[in-house]
Scaffold this active site. Structure first.
Site, mmCIF file in Angstrom:
data_model
loop_
_atom_site.group_PDB
_atom_site.id
_atom_site.type_symbol
_atom_site.label_atom_id
_atom_site.label_comp_id
_atom_site.label_asym_id
_atom_site.label_seq_id
_atom_site.Cartn_x
_atom_site.Cartn_y
_atom_site.Cartn_z
ATOM 1 N N GLU A 117 0.826 -1.212 0.000
ATOM 2 C CA GLU A 117 0.000 0.000 0.000
ATOM 3 C C GLU A 117 0.860 1.262 0.000
ATOM 4 O OE1 GLU A 117 -3.201 -0.731 -0.460
ATOM 5 O OE2 GLU A 117 -2.472 -2.781 -0.296
ATOM 6 N N ARG A 155 18.181 9.536 -21.629
ATOM 7 C CA ARG A 155 18.240 9.949 -23.035
ATOM 8 C C ARG A 155 18.693 11.392 -23.198
ATOM 9 N NH1 ARG A 155 14.366 10.481 -25.858
ATOM 10 N NH2 ARG A 155 14.827 9.413 -27.793
ATOM 11 N N ASP A 170 13.909 14.421 -30.947
ATOM 12 C CA ASP A 170 12.856 13.422 -30.984
ATOM 13 C C ASP A 170 11.472 14.041 -30.969
ATOM 14 O OD1 ASP A 170 13.553 10.433 -30.983
ATOM 15 O OD2 ASP A 170 15.174 11.418 -29.901
HETATM 16 N N1 4HQ Z 1 2.798 2.559 -7.940
HETATM 17 N N2 4HQ Z 1 3.641 5.919 -11.143
HETATM 18 C C1 4HQ Z 1 1.856 1.655 -5.837
HETATM 19 C C2 4HQ Z 1 2.391 3.138 -9.139
HETATM 20 C C3 4HQ Z 1 3.134 4.258 -9.764
HETATM 21 C C4 4HQ Z 1 2.704 4.998 -10.892
HETATM 22 C C5 4HQ Z 1 4.039 2.834 -7.238
HETATM 23 C C6 4HQ Z 1 1.961 1.516 -7.346
HETATM 24 C C7 4HQ Z 1 3.877 2.928 -5.731
HETATM 25 C C8 4HQ Z 1 3.055 1.810 -3.765
HETATM 26 N N3 4HQ Z 1 4.299 4.775 -9.408
HETATM 27 N N4 4HQ Z 1 3.144 1.781 -5.221
HETATM 28 N N5 4HQ Z 1 1.580 4.850 -11.582
HETATM 29 O O1 4HQ Z 1 1.388 2.745 -9.671
HETATM 30 O O2 4HQ Z 1 4.604 5.775 -10.239
#
Ligand code: 4HQ
Length: 248
Positions: A117, A155, A170
């Site tokens: 979480e 990049r 790009d």
């Molecule tokens: N998570 N962009 C949950 C992401 C996420 C995203 C990372 C899942 C952190 C605890 N991180 N954990 N989208 O979905 O960066």
């Protein structure tokens, strides 16, 4: 100008293959970027190396404990006190080409990857400098998000893409989508390459490519087109696209 990424994670093995192949692999070999993984579990002090616990207040899932993360961060920071700490989370600022360009000016980034979480709120309050999201979807952990960030930022480091290519050339830099690309064979199962591309007429090719880029962008990403500075020629080409009905 070498850039260093220190990644704090519970799954350091996830980083070995994706970042060591191809262009990033070469950049590492050539010393342009350095990627180090730090296993947060190594910074636990208890016998069972516990890194997570149930949330205060109840509810499902587990929360990453503050102490192992704090010790891991302090260990990395003791070597480089000015390093910025980024936490990957859907609650963060959306990653964009502009943000990647800004981050590439930092000599040292610490990327914190959460699982379950997420991390105890006090980690964010006391240690995190910036929160970044790679998009509005939920991953199983921050590791893939960290790899996406490392790739997009790397990049921009001079030499990573080779001497005669720059990230600024790009597609996204001029905020239009890319034009269609073709290579041999000329005829694949009756589907042929547009004649102009084999005409040898370089100015006609440039105009065709610009027009196709405009067509694609107006069709798929009108939001991008609205932000683009269009030349008089661009406006004329867009007019042609909209009038010709083959803009689908
Ligand atoms: N998570 N962009 C949950 C992401 C996420 C995203 C990372 C899942 C952190 C605890 N991180 N954990 N989208 O979905 O960066």
């Amino acid at each position: 100008m070498r850039m260093r990424f220190d990644v704090l994670t519970l799954f350091p093995d996830m980083f070995s293959s994706p970042l060591r192949e191809s262009i990033l692999g070469k950049a590492i070999q050539r010393g342009l970027i350095q990627i180090r993984t730090i296993n947060i579990r190594d910074f636990t002090l208890d016998k069972h190396q516990v890194v997570d616990d149930a949330p205060y207040g109840g509810g499902q899932g587990m929360v990453m404990k503050v102490e192992p993360i704090a010790r891991a961060i302090e260990s990395v920071k003791s070597q480089n006190p000015s390093a910025r700490i980024i936490y990957l989370t859907p609650q963060g600022k959306p990653l964009s080409q502009d943000l990647a360009r800004r981050l590439c000016t930092q000599p040292h980034l610490i990327l914190l990857c959460g699982r379950y979480e997420g991390v105890d709120e006090r980690v964010r309050e006391l240690f995190v400098d910036e929160e970044i999201s790679i998009g509005d979807y939920v991953l199983t952990g921050g590791e893939l998000a960290a790899m996406v960030l490392i790739d997009a930022v790397s990049r921009f480091i001079p030499g990573v893409l080779g001497c005669d290519r720059s990230a600024e050339e790009d597609s996204f830099f001029n905020s239009l989508l890319e034009f269609p690309q073709y290579t041999r064979p000329f005829n694949f199962r009756g589907s042929c390459v547009p004649e102009v591309l084999v005409s040898g007429n370089h100015s006609a090719i440039s105009v065709w490519r610009r027009k196709e880029a405009l067509r694609r962008t107006s069709l798929r990403r009108p939001d991008l087109l609205a932000k683009t500075n269009l030349s008089e020629e661009d406006k004329r080409l867009l007019e042609e696209i909209l009038n010709s009905r083959d803009h689908c």
